[in-house]
Design an enzyme around this catalytic site. Structure first.
Site, PDB file in Angstrom:
ATOM      1  N   LYS A   1      32.812  46.872  37.324  1.00 40.85           N
ATOM      2  CA  LYS A   1      33.740  45.818  37.766  1.00 40.85           C
ATOM      3  C   LYS A   1      34.540  46.280  38.978  1.00 40.85           C
ATOM      4  O   LYS A   1      34.657  45.566  39.970  1.00 40.85           O
ATOM      5  CB  LYS A   1      34.714  45.470  36.623  1.00 40.85           C
ATOM      6  CG  LYS A   1      35.864  44.573  37.049  1.00 40.85           C
ATOM      7  CD  LYS A   1      36.803  44.254  35.921  1.00 40.85           C
ATOM      8  CE  LYS A   1      37.942  45.206  35.756  1.00 40.85           C
ATOM      9  NZ  LYS A   1      38.962  45.162  36.814  1.00 40.85           N
ATOM     10  N   ASN A   2      35.099  47.488  38.888  1.00 39.80           N
ATOM     11  CA  ASN A   2      36.003  47.927  39.957  1.00 39.80           C
ATOM     12  C   ASN A   2      35.275  48.297  41.237  1.00 39.80           C
ATOM     13  O   ASN A   2      35.898  48.562  42.262  1.00 39.80           O
ATOM     14  CB  ASN A   2      36.874  49.091  39.477  1.00 39.80           C
ATOM     15  CG  ASN A   2      37.924  48.612  38.490  1.00 39.80           C
ATOM     16  OD1 ASN A   2      38.082  47.409  38.292  1.00 39.80           O
ATOM     17  ND2 ASN A   2      38.626  49.551  37.871  1.00 39.80           N
TER      18      ASN A   2
ATOM     19  N   ARG B   1      44.585  40.134  40.437  1.00 38.84           N
ATOM     20  CA  ARG B   1      45.370  40.905  41.388  1.00 38.84           C
ATOM     21  C   ARG B   1      44.492  41.634  42.421  1.00 38.84           C
ATOM     22  O   ARG B   1      44.868  41.824  43.567  1.00 38.84           O
ATOM     23  CB  ARG B   1      46.160  41.919  40.566  1.00 38.84           C
ATOM     24  CG  ARG B   1      47.432  42.264  41.145  1.00 38.84           C
ATOM     25  CD  ARG B   1      48.035  43.421  40.439  1.00 38.84           C
ATOM     26  NE  ARG B   1      48.907  44.057  41.395  1.00 38.84           N
ATOM     27  CZ  ARG B   1      48.507  44.889  42.308  1.00 38.84           C
ATOM     28  NH1 ARG B   1      47.245  45.227  42.389  1.00 38.84           N
ATOM     29  NH2 ARG B   1      49.365  45.399  43.161  1.00 38.84           N
TER      30      ARG B   1
ATOM     31  N   ASP C   1      51.352  42.505  36.530  1.00 32.29           N
ATOM     32  CA  ASP C   1      50.328  42.061  35.602  1.00 32.29           C
ATOM     33  C   ASP C   1      50.696  42.554  34.227  1.00 32.29           C
ATOM     34  O   ASP C   1      51.842  42.916  33.990  1.00 32.29           O
ATOM     35  CB  ASP C   1      48.934  42.505  36.041  1.00 32.29           C
ATOM     36  CG  ASP C   1      48.801  43.997  36.036  1.00 32.29           C
ATOM     37  OD1 ASP C   1      49.688  44.665  35.487  1.00 32.29           O
ATOM     38  OD2 ASP C   1      47.813  44.504  36.572  1.00 32.29           O
TER      39      ASP C   1
ATOM     40  N   ASP D   1      42.341  53.784  32.886  1.00 33.48           N
ATOM     41  CA  ASP D   1      41.580  52.701  32.244  1.00 33.48           C
ATOM     42  C   ASP D   1      40.921  53.142  30.933  1.00 33.48           C
ATOM     43  O   ASP D   1      40.549  52.308  30.115  1.00 33.48           O
ATOM     44  CB  ASP D   1      40.491  52.175  33.205  1.00 33.48           C
ATOM     45  CG  ASP D   1      41.090  51.437  34.396  1.00 33.48           C
ATOM     46  OD1 ASP D   1      42.329  51.303  34.452  1.00 33.48           O
ATOM     47  OD2 ASP D   1      40.331  51.003  35.270  1.00 33.48           O
TER      48      ASP D   1
HETATM   49  C1  UD1 Z   1      42.528  50.337  40.449  1.00 36.45           C
HETATM   50  C2  UD1 Z   1      41.720  49.715  39.339  1.00 36.45           C
HETATM   51  C3  UD1 Z   1      42.438  49.854  38.001  1.00 36.45           C
HETATM   52  C4  UD1 Z   1      42.776  51.311  37.751  1.00 36.45           C
HETATM   53  C5  UD1 Z   1      43.530  51.892  38.948  1.00 36.45           C
HETATM   54  C6  UD1 Z   1      43.796  53.383  38.824  1.00 36.45           C
HETATM   55  C7  UD1 Z   1      40.557  47.893  40.398  1.00 36.45           C
HETATM   56  C8  UD1 Z   1      40.367  46.425  40.507  1.00 36.45           C
HETATM   57  N1  UD1 Z   1      41.535  48.300  39.603  1.00 36.45           N
HETATM   58  O1  UD1 Z   1      43.743  49.596  40.542  1.00 36.45           O
HETATM   59  O2  UD1 Z   1      41.582  49.362  36.985  1.00 36.45           O
HETATM   60  O3  UD1 Z   1      43.589  51.378  36.596  1.00 36.45           O
HETATM   61  O4  UD1 Z   1      42.776  51.708  40.149  1.00 36.45           O
HETATM   62  O5  UD1 Z   1      42.624  54.090  38.618  1.00 36.45           O
HETATM   63  O6  UD1 Z   1      39.820  48.677  40.990  1.00 36.45           O
HETATM   64  N2  UD1 Z   1      50.773  52.215  43.977  1.00 36.45           N
HETATM   65  C9  UD1 Z   1      51.903  52.116  44.775  1.00 36.45           C
HETATM   66  N3  UD1 Z   1      51.813  51.430  45.961  1.00 36.45           N
HETATM   67  C10 UD1 Z   1      50.665  50.859  46.376  1.00 36.45           C
HETATM   68  C11 UD1 Z   1      49.505  50.969  45.567  1.00 36.45           C
HETATM   69  C12 UD1 Z   1      49.600  51.658  44.368  1.00 36.45           C
HETATM   70  O7  UD1 Z   1      52.966  52.601  44.419  1.00 36.45           O
HETATM   71  O8  UD1 Z   1      50.648  50.275  47.459  1.00 36.45           O
HETATM   72  C13 UD1 Z   1      50.842  52.952  42.690  1.00 36.45           C
HETATM   73  C14 UD1 Z   1      50.622  52.021  41.504  1.00 36.45           C
HETATM   74  O9  UD1 Z   1      51.824  51.394  41.108  1.00 36.45           O
HETATM   75  C15 UD1 Z   1      50.127  52.991  40.461  1.00 36.45           C
HETATM   76  C16 UD1 Z   1      49.309  53.976  41.278  1.00 36.45           C
HETATM   77  O10 UD1 Z   1      49.758  53.854  42.630  1.00 36.45           O
HETATM   78  O11 UD1 Z   1      51.198  53.686  39.866  1.00 36.45           O
HETATM   79  C17 UD1 Z   1      47.810  53.769  41.221  1.00 36.45           C
HETATM   80  O12 UD1 Z   1      47.470  52.490  41.666  1.00 36.45           O
HETATM   81  P1  UD1 Z   1      46.101  52.182  42.416  1.00 36.45           P
HETATM   82  O13 UD1 Z   1      45.261  53.405  42.452  1.00 36.45           O
HETATM   83  O14 UD1 Z   1      46.408  51.502  43.692  1.00 36.45           O
HETATM   84  O15 UD1 Z   1      45.426  51.140  41.435  1.00 36.45           O
HETATM   85  P2  UD1 Z   1      44.696  49.792  41.809  1.00 36.45           P
HETATM   86  O16 UD1 Z   1      43.861  49.952  43.019  1.00 36.45           O
HETATM   87  O17 UD1 Z   1      45.684  48.673  41.762  1.00 36.45           O
END
Ligand code: UD1
Length: 421
Positions: free
Chosen positions: A22-23, A94, A118, A306
């Site tokens: 999915k991701n 999202r 979310d 996850d």
């Molecule tokens: C993706 C995955 C999700 C997984 C996550 C971490 C998808 C669709 N989702 O989510 O299933 O749990 O990676 O492996 O691929 N953060 C910030 N600022 C930002 C971006 C992130 O502070 O601009 C923080 C987030 O709050 C969190 C951490 O960084 O604490 C990790 O987030 P991130 O790796 O970005 O996760 P996603 O890409 O949203």
């Protein structure tokens, strides 16, 4: 709205196919915005999030068709798209935010509704925006929408404060058509990033280092559509490993990549689950009660956040006490209250969960709060006396194709019902 009805059953046996990740597929679909023509993705899972990404692309004027055999998607991007991700779709998923990078790269503009929080807390996108700004994008915000513009994207060095998966992907997709060389330092190293880079390179991009902390992208003028096979879903694979850990038995996860799950397999080995890669996937077996371990979630190659809900479900039934530390999403413990309703002994202290294993859970009506937690509650039902009913199945269906059917095919007593619980 549906619900899963779960009863404890015999040991699991047989083999189960692991679908496309999915991701990964969501980002590959977004990346098709970068090149005009017909792209073909294979091994695309039938899950609700893919449908939402299809709706999003179609709303932009892209043509999306399922292949006749059901296994792939043909995505035709025309010369013009409406570079806009509306609230109705971003609110449903999202991850829609990953269209921002490719839209900026290909069209120099985008309007994307701001993603909200979310089911496991607030999810900022500051790192996505800072990185894209460094490449030359400008943002304004009004009425809940991000308005993005870039007369020209120019390669530069971006040092991410945290190895965010989404920010790395957005930057990568913006950088492939930028002028000059972009270096993303402290990049996320997840296998899904390497899959995206492989797809982009096949399209003609020049990306080196994906899968490591430093990704170098030399911008090119144009990309072309190609065919690509999505990597297997390591979280789906982990879920079936947890199922065999809880119910016992011996199964083959067809197509699973053990090299994408090394740290998890090491942890599961400490718990007493035996796994071994085979030519066609990953074999797993478990007999008797698992042993507790401590686990901390970390960016790849650490144990993924996850995986955590299914690990907590396993630990609920394991012998001993396990401390689970969440380092990515502070609020990602909401499902614990549901496990406690089933008789689990779990105490939350800040971002730690102290899980004291019990011999047997007790079937109860519970509610799926998000994709992985919903799956974990279904698995908990396999180790519970009596019947467990997990409502709000639509969360699980966002990320798992035919979850009940696949579990049944290896002997579990799980059905998905659409009638009111
Ligand atoms: C993706 C995955 C999700 C997984 C996550 C971490 C998808 C669709 N989702 O989510 O299933 O749990 O990676 O492996 O691929 N953060 C910030 N600022 C930002 C971006 C992130 O502070 O601009 C923080 C987030 O709050 C969190 C951490 O960084 O604490 C990790 O987030 P991130 O790796 O970005 O996760 P996603 O890409 O949203």
């Amino acid at each position: 709205m549906g619900h899963y009805v779960v009863r404890p059953g015999p040991r699991l046996e047989g083999s189960v196919p692991i679908g496309g990740a999915k991701n990964s597929v969501l980002k590959l679909m977004a990346a098709t915005l970068l090149a005009e023509g017909t792209h073909r993705l294979r091994n695309v899972p039938h899950i609700a999030d893919v449908e939402i990404m299809c709706d999003l692309l179609v709303s932009m004027g892209v043509d999306v068709k399922r292949d006749p055999d059901g296994a792939g998607l043909s995505i035709t991007r025309f010369s013009d798209v409406t570079p806009e991700a509306p609230y109705e779709l971003v609110e449903r998923m999202r991850a829609s935010i990953v269209v921002l990078g490719p839209l900026l790269g290909a069209f120099g503009q985008a309007r994307v509704s701001m993603p909200g929080g979310d089911d496991f807390g607030s999810r900022p996108i500051d790192l996505h925006l800072q990185g894209l700004e460094a490449l030359g994008a400008e943002f304004s915000f009004a009425h809940g929408t991000i308005e993005a513009r870039a007369a020209e994207l120019l390669g530069t060095r971006v040092l991410l404060e945290f190895p965010s998966v989404g920010a790395t992907e957005n930057l990568l997709m913006a950088a492939v058509l930028a002028k000059g060389t972009t270096v993303i330092d402290n990049a996320a190293r997840e296998p899904e990033i390497a899959d995206l880079a492989a797809f982009l390179n096949r399209m003609g991009a020049r990306v080196v280092g994906a899968g490591t902390s430093t990704i170098e992208v030399e911008g090119v003028h144009e990309l072309s559509p190609v065919e690509h096979e999505v990597i297997p879903d390591r979280v789906e694979a982990a879920t079936f490993l947890a199922a065999v850990g809880i119910a016992g038995g011996e199964i083959l996860l067809e197509g699973a990549r053990s090299d994408h799950m090394d740290m998890l397999l090491q942890k599961l080995g400490e718990m007493g689950l035996r796994t071994s890669p085979t030519g066609s996937g990953l074999w797993a077996s478990s007999s008797g009660r698992l042993s507790s371990v401590d686990v901390s979630t970390l960016p790849y190659p650490g144990v993924a956040t996850d995986y955590k809900p299914v690990l907590v479900a396993m630990l609920s039934l394991a012998d001993g006490v396990g401390i689970v530390t969440e380092n990515l999403f502070a609020d990602r413990f909401r499902y614990v209250a549901e496990l406690v309703r089933m008789g689990a002994d779990i105490r939350i202290q800040g971002h730690h969960a102290v899980v004291r294993g019990v011999e047997r859970l007790s079937g109860a009506p519970v509610k799926a709060p998000d994709i992985r937690a919903g799956a974990a509650l279904v698995l908990a039902g396999l180790g519970a006396e009596g019947e467990t009913v997990v409502t709000d199945s639509e969360h699980v269906e966002r990320g798992y194709e035919d979850f009940a059917g696949k579990l049944r095919s290896i002997g579990a007593d799980v059905t998905l019902s659409r009638t009111p619980a």
